[in-house]
Design an enzyme around this catalytic site. Sequence first.
Site, PDB file in Angstrom:
ATOM      1  CB  CYS A  32       0.031  24.122  24.585  1.00 13.50           C
ATOM      2  SG  CYS A  32       0.449  24.401  22.735  1.00 13.50           S
ATOM      3  CG  HIS A  36       5.425  43.642  21.444  1.00 14.25           C
ATOM      4  ND1 HIS A  36       5.289  43.358  19.969  1.00 14.25           N
ATOM      5  CD2 HIS A  36       4.610  42.602  21.829  1.00 14.25           C
ATOM      6  CE1 HIS A  36       4.934  42.337  19.677  1.00 14.25           C
ATOM      7  NE2 HIS A  36       4.047  41.715  20.387  1.00 14.25           N
ATOM      8  CB  SER A  66       2.898  27.550  22.016  1.00 11.40           C
ATOM      9  OG  SER A  66       1.824  28.163  21.405  1.00 11.40           O
TER      10      SER A  66
END
Length: 123
Positions: A89, A74, A69
Amino acid sequence: MQGLHLVADLRGCRADLPLMSDVQALRQLCLKVVAHVGLEAVGELFHRFTPAPGESQSGVTGVVLLAESHLALHTWPELRAVTVDVYVCNLGQDNGAKARALMDGLLPAFEPQTVQAQELLRG
């Protein structure tokens, strides 16, 4: 399709850490921890923003596309803040432990004073 989505908001981070404003420092940390926990990076993009008028620092956004995934970070050195998003996942196995290990491997590097974390089971 089962997955674990982890998010964390870090506050009170050390603004002078290279991870907060240096693309290569953040990239190296992310790729190192991804590999260490046994996930597979299949792509990446890291971008440093131009400082806003009157500001001397600017943050970095980084994304590592995983076979399992993604990881997204940030940084806001001017706010001493970082947000981290980990979603892992897999159809054939539970990768929840790897998602937690990835988050646990990243957060201390920013030396946050506070961490607000949330988990969401997906699928």
